[in-house]
Write a protein that holds these residues in place. Sequence first.
Motif, PDB file in Angstrom:
ATOM      1  N   GLY A 559      40.057  31.148  40.097  1.00 62.57           N
ATOM      2  CA  GLY A 559      38.973  31.831  39.406  1.00 62.57           C
ATOM      3  C   GLY A 559      39.484  32.754  38.317  1.00 62.57           C
ATOM      4  O   GLY A 559      38.928  32.809  37.214  1.00 62.57           O
ATOM      5  N   VAL A 560      40.582  33.466  38.606  1.00 58.48           N
ATOM      6  CA  VAL A 560      41.162  34.374  37.611  1.00 58.48           C
ATOM      7  C   VAL A 560      41.723  33.583  36.433  1.00 58.48           C
ATOM      8  O   VAL A 560      41.530  33.946  35.273  1.00 58.48           O
ATOM      9  N   ASP A 561      42.427  32.497  36.742  1.00 57.94           N
ATOM     10  CA  ASP A 561      42.994  31.677  35.671  1.00 57.94           C
ATOM     11  C   ASP A 561      41.893  31.116  34.774  1.00 57.94           C
ATOM     12  O   ASP A 561      42.007  31.111  33.545  1.00 57.94           O
ATOM     13  N   ALA A 562      40.831  30.645  35.401  1.00 56.26           N
ATOM     14  CA  ALA A 562      39.729  30.068  34.617  1.00 56.26           C
ATOM     15  C   ALA A 562      39.035  31.119  33.771  1.00 56.26           C
ATOM     16  O   ALA A 562      38.564  30.836  32.666  1.00 56.26           O
ATOM     17  N   GLU A 614      31.118  34.994  37.455  1.00 56.84           N
ATOM     18  CA  GLU A 614      31.210  34.999  38.913  1.00 56.84           C
ATOM     19  C   GLU A 614      31.986  36.227  39.391  1.00 56.84           C
ATOM     20  O   GLU A 614      31.588  36.907  40.340  1.00 56.84           O
ATOM     21  N   MET A 615      33.092  36.532  38.729  1.00 60.68           N
ATOM     22  CA  MET A 615      33.922  37.657  39.152  1.00 60.68           C
ATOM     23  C   MET A 615      33.204  38.982  38.953  1.00 60.68           C
ATOM     24  O   MET A 615      33.136  39.811  39.862  1.00 60.68           O
ATOM     25  N   VAL A 616      32.659  39.210  37.771  1.00 65.20           N
ATOM     26  CA  VAL A 616      32.006  40.505  37.515  1.00 65.20           C
ATOM     27  C   VAL A 616      30.670  40.606  38.238  1.00 65.20           C
ATOM     28  O   VAL A 616      30.108  41.699  38.344  1.00 65.20           O
ATOM     29  N   GLY A 617      30.157  39.472  38.739  1.00 72.04           N
ATOM     30  CA  GLY A 617      28.901  39.492  39.479  1.00 72.04           C
ATOM     31  C   GLY A 617      29.061  39.880  40.926  1.00 72.04           C
ATOM     32  O   GLY A 617      28.074  40.139  41.619  1.00 72.04           O
ATOM     33  N   ILE A 618      30.309  39.924  41.422  1.00 69.44           N
ATOM     34  CA  ILE A 618      30.542  40.345  42.801  1.00 69.44           C
ATOM     35  C   ILE A 618      30.167  41.813  42.928  1.00 69.44           C
ATOM     36  O   ILE A 618      30.595  42.646  42.115  1.00 69.44           O
ATOM     37  N   ASP A 619      29.372  42.129  43.922  1.00 71.01           N
ATOM     38  CA  ASP A 619      28.918  43.511  44.091  1.00 71.01           C
ATOM     39  C   ASP A 619      30.125  44.429  44.247  1.00 71.01           C
ATOM     40  O   ASP A 619      30.958  44.229  45.127  1.00 71.01           O
TER      41      ASP A 619
END
Length: 737
Positions: A559-562, A614-619
């Motif tokens: 996810g980070v790489d993408a 997706e990453m920044v959407g994590i609470d």
Amino acid sequence: MTVAEAEAELARLAEMLGRANAAYHAEDAPEIDDATYDELKRRNAAIEARFPDLKRADSPTDLVGAAPADGFGKIRHSIRMLSLSNAFTREDVAEFDARIRRFLGLGAEDRLAYTAEPKIDGLSLSIRYEDGALIHAATRGDGQTGEDVTANVRTIADVPARLDGAPALLEVRGEVYMSHADFAALNARQAEAAAKTFANPRNAAAGSLRQLDAEITRARPLRFFAYAWGEVSDPLADTQTGALDRLARLGFSVNPETATCDGPAALIEVYDGIAARRAELGYDIDGVVYKVDDLALQARLGFRSTTPRWATAHKFPAETAWTRLEGIDIQVGRTGAISPVARLTPVTVGGVVVSNATLHNEDYIAGRDSSGDPIRDGVDLRVGDRVEIYRAGDVIPKVRGVDLSARPADALPYAFPETCPECGSPATREPGESVRRCTGGLICPAQVIARLKHMVGRAALDIDGLGDKEVERFHDLEWVLRPADIFTLQRRYGSGVRSVAALDGWGETSAAKLFAAIEVARVQPLARVLFGLGIRHLGEVAGRDLARHYGSWDAFAAGVDAAGPAAEAHRRAEVAVAAERAEAAAEGRRAKPTDIRATVWADVEPEARAAWEEMVGIDGIGATLALAICDALHAPEERAAIDALLAELEIEAPEAVAEASPVAGLTVVFTGTLEKMTRAEAKARAEALGAKVSGSVSAKTDLLVAGPGAGSKAEKAATLGVRMLDEDGWLDLIGEA
């Protein structure tokens, strides 16, 4: 305060509080008084509340007391013994009340009763009774395990040996203390016998209780106030007040100053009254403890990691003193933050010797804040100045003022270093930040050592026997220069002339224990590994949130790489927007940040955009942390070090969630106004049932719980076909799971 300032201050506070904790709880020889200790913890907690992602592995917030001392048996508490949060002002007390009301969903007009009682300055104790008989007694220790002081406690007159009419199982908790009169008499006897005298009643009580010979304890005038309980087979009462009355009927001393109050104003009135009579009480106190009276509400409010939400300690204020600024020392933190520290001529402030104070950054030294506005009336700090030190407030200790009339004629303005004192690399200051950072990264020994200490800490890989001193020593020997080296240490230096066992202070047994602990640490949950990496802004809570969301290292790294290209686009967009706003302001027109962001993002591939969203959407995970994560994993040296470490570790699969949970594994978003529970309660309940709580709606959202006032999130969920429930539907879904 900037992020960099906060990080540097947390490092300083962790070191000071760790040393103070050991001196106070384990050695009964405190280096600082209770007021200073509490003020330091307050400062630490306030910074962590504002910057939760900066929470350290050795955070004082997660520490309760200190490890039990050698020489005593160990008793593990069935229910952890916690500490209390602190309040120092009337505004703090009002905020304590407001936080509770927000959590419970109560309005200002709703009645909420509290108890208020003096906070005894003594030693915390837990006493376990079974079928009315005293079974054992233990000190608080580190909150989970305490020292077995059963024989000594049996000698205290205030502690009943048997209880009549008590629940079958009852753990009574309270404070062992010594009265002023008894303390004076004890010291007189000690002096007459040419024996050790004690500095204060708290030290005397702690030292007396923790005697290996119970007969010595018997000769010491110890007393005990009961104020709480641990494990109990049947409830003592429905309220805190009723429970204290029950303990009194069972034969315990409870503090007669305890009062029941309705609201903050009544609490302050009790506080003022106790403060006025403080010298007349006959024993030491350092504040007043407030607790929600209704025990059902206490249970609903629950606990943070080390403190209950339903209680706080309103502490008494500290003092000030004048001294000389002898020098300004520079420290380099884990993320390269360069922090100045004032070296002072030692001065006693309220009975405590203070020899240094934080100076934050170059602006603070120059007499201005991060916005350029003057502080201390714009007076700068110079070596040789006579300065006023204040041990309470925003900075502990803090330089409150400068006596310009006493400034030496040859005192020069301080020139802040532009290169790292540890490695000589340039120390740069990014636009918008007030802290300089060393750019040396992994070539800077201060950063490497700090990262290694962070990684082996209790909240990270938790390697027993590999503490700060050991990390420094192995680094100095060049045996451990990066995290993976820890796990190859035995292979490289496990035997022979150049081996761990051959070092001064080591031996075959201690080396074997260290290697065994390292082997145990090879198996780790993902949350601990993420936190242990020492990525800027990535705290313990964020590590758990990321681990819960991604489930595995491979999924996280992918996810980070993408998200990498999107992270760079976000950074470019923010820089362009800042420039546009400045230009628009200069030209007297309205800026158009939306257009600029749209232009920058236009070339970002959908896959990268989706991974970023997706990453920044994590609470709990925002753009600042997401950028720091992408920066760390995309920097070649950093990624190589991380990959080498991961090759030595086995990442545990996430804990299985009970199959009975109807929302296990689902991604849930709450929006709108919840009427039957607060947002905090809803999130906590969902996560306890194995759900992932997100702050934004995406294609990966499984369920949207929408209350009145739901807006754009509900519209987006409808567009994406996400299942939606109202609050009643959500409660029906989770039922009694």
